[in-house]
Design an enzyme around this catalytic site. Sequence first.
Site, short mmCIF file in Angstrom:
data_model
loop_
_atom_site.label_atom_id
_atom_site.label_comp_id
_atom_site.label_asym_id
_atom_site.label_seq_id
_atom_site.Cartn_x
_atom_site.Cartn_y
_atom_site.Cartn_z
N CYS A 5 3.86 5.02 -2.95
CA CYS A 5 4.08 6.45 -3.24
C CYS A 5 5.43 6.88 -2.65
CB CYS A 5 2.93 7.31 -2.74
SG CYS A 5 2.66 7.24 -0.96
N ASP A 48 -1.82 -1.64 -2.71
CA ASP A 48 -1.41 -0.25 -2.51
C ASP A 48 -0.84 -0.21 -1.09
OD1 ASP A 48 -1.06 2.46 -2.57
OD2 ASP A 48 -3.18 2.94 -2.38
#
Length: 114
Positions: free
Chosen positions: A66, A14
Amino acid sequence: GEELQGRFDVVIADAPCSGFGVMRRKPEIRYKTDYETASLPAIQLAILSGLAPCVKPGGTLLYSTCTLLERENEDVARAFLAGNEGFTVTEQRTLWPDIDKTDGFFICRMVKSI
């Protein structure tokens, strides 16, 4: 370290990113400059490359951000695959706020060959 090499069925990266996919929650992100985000793809690639040895043969390396920027998503995945022959993409998806009714995300699932 060496004690982690080849030990994990799934490793999730991530990675730090520009965050442009979550702009509706964090509107100040729109003021980030190219200068502030220019170094991110190299960092993202270094993280992926550093985690790759930890994945077991047949295991999964999941790359997620993101952001919606190709330079931080598809370009990083392509660069990683070019330098890590043992991995193949089994699934890749970009979630778009207007289409998927969620924040913007990129997810790339890569499997390490046996």
